[in-house]
Structure formats: structure tokens, C-alpha cells
Write a protein that holds these residues in place. Structure first.
Motif, PDB file in Angstrom:
ATOM      1  N   GLY A  78       0.820  -1.207   0.000  1.00 50.88           N
ATOM      2  CA  GLY A  78       0.000   0.000   0.000  1.00 50.88           C
ATOM      3  C   GLY A  78       0.853   1.257   0.000  1.00 50.88           C
ATOM      4  N   PRO A  79       0.277   2.375  -0.402  1.00 50.60           N
ATOM      5  CA  PRO A  79       1.034   3.631  -0.477  1.00 50.60           C
ATOM      6  C   PRO A  79       1.563   4.108   0.867  1.00 50.60           C
ATOM      7  CG  PRO A  79      -1.323   4.009  -0.797  1.00 50.60           C
ATOM      8  CD  PRO A  79      -1.114   2.534  -0.869  1.00 50.60           C
ATOM      9  N   CYS A  80       0.855   3.806   1.964  1.00 49.44           N
ATOM     10  CA  CYS A  80       1.331   4.281   3.263  1.00 49.44           C
ATOM     11  C   CYS A  80       2.658   3.625   3.636  1.00 49.44           C
ATOM     12  CB  CYS A  80       0.281   4.049   4.343  1.00 49.44           C
ATOM     13  SG  CYS A  80      -0.088   2.325   4.683  1.00 49.44           S
ATOM     14  N   LEU A  81       2.872   2.382   3.202  1.00 50.83           N
ATOM     15  CA  LEU A  81       4.138   1.708   3.502  1.00 50.83           C
ATOM     16  C   LEU A  81       5.272   2.327   2.689  1.00 50.83           C
ATOM     17  CD1 LEU A  81       3.028  -2.026   3.730  1.00 50.83           C
ATOM     18  CD2 LEU A  81       3.223  -0.308   5.538  1.00 50.83           C
ATOM     19  N   ASP A  82       4.974   2.681   1.438  1.00 51.05           N
ATOM     20  CA  ASP A  82       5.978   3.378   0.631  1.00 51.05           C
ATOM     21  C   ASP A  82       6.282   4.746   1.232  1.00 51.05           C
ATOM     22  OD1 ASP A  82       5.477   1.166  -0.917  1.00 51.05           O
ATOM     23  OD2 ASP A  82       5.363   2.259  -2.801  1.00 51.05           O
ATOM     24  N   CYS A  83       5.238   5.409   1.723  1.00 52.28           N
ATOM     25  CA  CYS A  83       5.405   6.714   2.362  1.00 52.28           C
ATOM     26  C   CYS A  83       6.297   6.591   3.593  1.00 52.28           C
ATOM     27  CB  CYS A  83       4.032   7.282   2.731  1.00 52.28           C
ATOM     28  SG  CYS A  83       4.064   8.863   3.587  1.00 52.28           S
ATOM     29  N   TYR A  84       6.065   5.567   4.399  1.00 55.85           N
ATOM     30  CA  TYR A  84       6.855   5.377   5.618  1.00 55.85           C
ATOM     31  C   TYR A  84       8.315   5.063   5.297  1.00 55.85           C
ATOM     32  CZ  TYR A  84       8.618   3.353   9.928  1.00 55.85           C
ATOM     33  OH  TYR A  84       9.378   3.070  11.036  1.00 55.85           O
ATOM     34  N   SER A  85       8.545   4.211   4.315  1.00 57.05           N
ATOM     35  CA  SER A  85       9.916   3.780   4.021  1.00 57.05           C
ATOM     36  C   SER A  85      10.743   4.870   3.360  1.00 57.05           C
ATOM     37  CB  SER A  85       9.892   2.531   3.122  1.00 57.05           C
ATOM     38  OG  SER A  85       9.287   2.819   1.876  1.00 57.05           O
ATOM     39  N   THR A  86      10.080   5.754   2.606  1.00 58.93           N
ATOM     40  CA  THR A  86      10.821   6.804   1.893  1.00 58.93           C
ATOM     41  C   THR A  86      10.732   8.166   2.561  1.00 58.93           C
ATOM     42  OG1 THR A  86       8.925   7.419   0.501  1.00 58.93           O
ATOM     43  CG2 THR A  86      10.331   5.625  -0.292  1.00 58.93           C
ATOM     44  N   GLY A  87       9.706   8.365   3.399  1.00 64.59           N
ATOM     45  CA  GLY A  87       9.489   9.679   3.997  1.00 64.59           C
ATOM     46  C   GLY A  87       8.876  10.662   3.026  1.00 64.59           C
ATOM     47  N   GLU A  88       8.459  10.183   1.861  1.00 65.21           N
ATOM     48  CA  GLU A  88       7.891  11.049   0.833  1.00 65.21           C
ATOM     49  C   GLU A  88       6.367  10.951   0.823  1.00 65.21           C
ATOM     50  OE1 GLU A  88       9.665  13.148  -0.988  1.00 65.21           O
ATOM     51  OE2 GLU A  88      11.490  12.454   0.020  1.00 65.21           O
ATOM     52  N   GLN A  89       5.709  12.042   0.484  1.00 64.20           N
ATOM     53  CA  GLN A  89       4.246  12.048   0.370  1.00 64.20           C
ATOM     54  C   GLN A  89       3.810  11.180  -0.804  1.00 64.20           C
ATOM     55  OE1 GLN A  89       3.979  16.180  -0.403  1.00 64.20           O
ATOM     56  NE2 GLN A  89       4.089  16.815   1.743  1.00 64.20           N
ATOM     57  N   MET A  90       2.697  10.471  -0.603  1.00 63.99           N
ATOM     58  CA  MET A  90       2.084   9.674  -1.667  1.00 63.99           C
ATOM     59  C   MET A  90       0.656  10.182  -1.810  1.00 63.99           C
ATOM     60  SD  MET A  90       4.509   7.490  -2.486  1.00 63.99           S
ATOM     61  CE  MET A  90       3.637   6.218  -3.377  1.00 63.99           C
ATOM     62  N   VAL A  91       0.449  11.130  -2.701  1.00 59.35           N
ATOM     63  CA  VAL A  91      -0.841  11.821  -2.763  1.00 59.35           C
ATOM     64  C   VAL A  91      -1.477  11.695  -4.145  1.00 59.35           C
ATOM     65  CG1 VAL A  91      -0.211  13.469  -0.967  1.00 59.35           C
ATOM     66  CG2 VAL A  91       0.266  14.015  -3.354  1.00 59.35           C
ATOM     67  N   ASN A  92      -2.793  11.991  -4.176  1.00 56.46           N
ATOM     68  CA  ASN A  92      -3.567  11.977  -5.416  1.00 56.46           C
ATOM     69  C   ASN A  92      -3.460  10.630  -6.141  1.00 56.46           C
ATOM     70  OD1 ASN A  92      -4.295  14.636  -4.897  1.00 56.46           O
ATOM     71  ND2 ASN A  92      -2.573  15.469  -6.047  1.00 56.46           N
ATOM     72  N   ILE A  93      -3.626   9.573  -5.371  1.00 59.12           N
ATOM     73  CA  ILE A  93      -3.543   8.228  -5.926  1.00 59.12           C
ATOM     74  C   ILE A  93      -4.934   7.783  -6.372  1.00 59.12           C
ATOM     75  CG2 ILE A  93      -3.003   5.828  -5.417  1.00 59.12           C
ATOM     76  CD1 ILE A  93      -0.997   6.922  -3.313  1.00 59.12           C
ATOM     77  N   ASP A  94      -5.121   7.684  -7.679  1.00 58.15           N
ATOM     78  CA  ASP A  94      -6.366   7.187  -8.263  1.00 58.15           C
ATOM     79  C   ASP A  94      -6.277   5.666  -8.287  1.00 58.15           C
ATOM     80  OD1 ASP A  94      -8.460   6.356  -9.905  1.00 58.15           O
ATOM     81  OD2 ASP A  94      -8.313   8.093 -11.212  1.00 58.15           O
ATOM     82  N   LEU A  95      -7.166   5.010  -7.563  1.00 55.28           N
ATOM     83  CA  LEU A  95      -7.076   3.556  -7.419  1.00 55.28           C
ATOM     84  C   LEU A  95      -7.265   2.812  -8.738  1.00 55.28           C
ATOM     85  CD1 LEU A  95      -8.936   3.191  -4.021  1.00 55.28           C
ATOM     86  CD2 LEU A  95      -6.484   2.989  -4.450  1.00 55.28           C
ATOM     87  N   ASP A  96      -7.869   3.464  -9.724  1.00 55.97           N
ATOM     88  CA  ASP A  96      -8.016   2.820 -11.025  1.00 55.97           C
ATOM     89  C   ASP A  96      -6.696   2.718 -11.774  1.00 55.97           C
ATOM     90  OD1 ASP A  96     -10.696   2.415 -10.680  1.00 55.97           O
ATOM     91  OD2 ASP A  96     -11.322   4.206 -11.797  1.00 55.97           O
ATOM     92  N   GLN A  97      -5.667   3.389 -11.255  1.00 56.61           N
ATOM     93  CA  GLN A  97      -4.393   3.442 -11.978  1.00 56.61           C
ATOM     94  C   GLN A  97      -3.250   2.711 -11.270  1.00 56.61           C
ATOM     95  OE1 GLN A  97      -3.625   7.613 -12.643  1.00 56.61           O
ATOM     96  NE2 GLN A  97      -5.578   7.957 -13.685  1.00 56.61           N
TER      97      GLN A  97
END
Length: 247
Positions: A78-97
Motif C-alpha cells: 500500500g502507499p502508506c508503507l511506501d510513504c513510511y519507508s521513503t518519507g515522501e508524500q504519496m498523494v492523489n492516488i487514483d485507485l483505477d491506476q
């Protein structure tokens, strides 16, 4: 009340960690609630890392959001795990994509009724201690100003978390987060107990527990413990005076 006045209130609320009855769990829930309010999201959830770096669900605005957060941690996707590991925001994620990138997360989140999501790090000088996740039923895109506001809310809450234990108790961050985790486990047990005894949903059970704690100037964990051991009967939290309070 103007938006500027409301923003001022919220920042003061999140920064006020030096009061005698400061409650970590309440702060985390407040961050989730205010983020939903100010960023036009439909639900929010928050995860924090313990002293071993293991992530735990610590707060959410709905039970559905909490279950999604648990799903993410259990499936390691999930994007929150990528956010935690990189410290970068993961925003405007369209689930269809994102079917190829996070197939299980996408399926579970769509099944819960959401179409877009955002993840913002709780960080200070490169140290990431958790992630705030926002869920939207529509394909919602945050503007640059919205993203900056959401990150500012996370940042001020992070400073409060670090400052409270350092200034008041001299404890390290790991101990503070472990204490919050222990309180969270107790709170989940109390929500289940109250839900069963009162015949209400888990979200309503939390609202009653939180209102009772605030009204009596006690920690949520204290109220949870007293409900579980029978010191406080479920009926005491269901009286009209124990109804939800404005926060």
C-alpha cells in the motif's frame, strides 16, 4: 467562523501538548479528524512505528478505515508503507491506476467504497515515525495548498509527540510510542466490550468512551480499563450527559 480562524484553532489544538491531561491517543485521533475536516476527505487512519520499527494502527475516524490500515500492514502492501519507508508524500492516488503496483490494496480499498487515497508522513528532520492516510469516496485530487496544509498538520503533531515526552518526562521516543500502543490495545478491547454490552457500533462506542474521558479529564486508557474491569458500567457511558461532544 472563517477558514483562517478555524485553521488557527486546529493548529493550537494540535500544538497543545503541555497540559496535565495530555493524551497521545486523543492527539492522534484529533489529527485524523481535523485532516478529514480540512482536506475534504471521507476517512482517515494513522499508523505509528514502535521501538522495533514495527508499524501499528493507532487511530482512525471510522472502523472501515481502521480495517483497511490493518489490511495494509497484514499484506505488506500500500502507499502508506511506501510513504513510511521513503518519507515522501504519496498523494492523489487514483485507485483505477495502481492495479499493478498495489493489487490487493486496490481491491480492498475499492471494496470499502473509496476511489482515491493520500498518504502523508509524520516526520521530523528525516526521522519518520508514522503515516497519516486519507481515503476519499470520489477521485479527489489535493491541491498544492491542501498537501502543504496536510503536511503541516502532521508535522506539528509529530513535534508535539516528540516534545511531550522529552520535555515532561525525559523519555525516548520509542518508550512513548510503546506506551501509546499499549493504550491503543486496551482501547480496542474497551470498544468491543461497550459495543457488545450496549448494542452499538464500534465507532459509536469510541465516541462515548472519548466523550466520557474528556468530560472527566481522564486518560482514554483509564476509562477503557475501568470499563473492562467493571468499575464503570456501560450504562454510565450511555446517559444523555455522556453523548458525543464537539471536538
Amino acid at each position: 467562523m472563517s477558514r483562517e480562524q478555524r485553521l488557527t484553532e486546529v493548529f493550537v489544538e494540535l500544538a497543545d501538548t503541555l497540559v496535565d491531561n495530555f493524551d497521545v491517543i486523543d492527539l492522534l485521533h484529533t489529527l485524523c479528524e481535523r485532516s478529514v475536516e480540512l482536506l475534504q476527505a471521507d476517512a482517515a487512519g494513522l499508523i505509528l512505528a514502535d521501538q522495533r520499527g514495527v508499524l501499528h494502527v493507532m487511530a482512525s475516524t471510522t472502523n472501515e478505515a481502521r480495517l483497511l490500515e490493518l489490511f495494509v500492514l497484514q499484506n505488506d502492501e500500500g502507499p502508506c508503507l511506501d510513504c513510511y519507508s521513503t518519507g515522501e508524500q504519496m498523494v492523489n492516488i487514483d485507485l483505477d491506476q495502481v492495479e499493478e503496483r498495489w493489487p490487493r490494496f486496490r481491491a480492498a480499498t475499492i471494496a470499502a467504497g473509496y476511489r482515491s487515497t493520500h498518504a502523508l508522513p509524520l516526520r521530523l528532520r528525516g526521522q519518520v515515525i508514522g503515516v497519516l492516510n486519507l481515503f476519499c469516496t470520489a477521485r479527489t485530487a489535493l491541491s498544492d495548498a491542501d498537501i502543504a496544509l496536510g503536511q503541516a498538520l502532521c508535522d506539528i503533531a509529530t513535534v508535539g509527540l516528540l516534545q511531550e515526552r522529552t520535555v515532561r518526562h525525559g523519555e525516548v521516543l520509542a518508550e512513548q510510542l510503546q506506551s501509546a500502543l499499549n493504550s491503543r490495545v486496551l482501547l480496542e478491547q474497551a470498544k468491543g466490550v461497550l459495543s457488545e454490552r450496549a448494542g452499538i457500533g464500534l465507532d459509536d462506542a469510541f465516541t462515548l468512551l472519548r466523550a466520557h474521558a474528556r468530560r472527566n479529564h481522564q486518560q482514554l486508557s483509564t476509562i477503557a480499563s475501568q470499563l473492562i474491569d467493571g468499575t464503570i458500567p456501560a450504562a454510565a457511558l450511555q446517559t444523555p450527559a455522556s453523548g458525543p461532544t464537539n471536538t
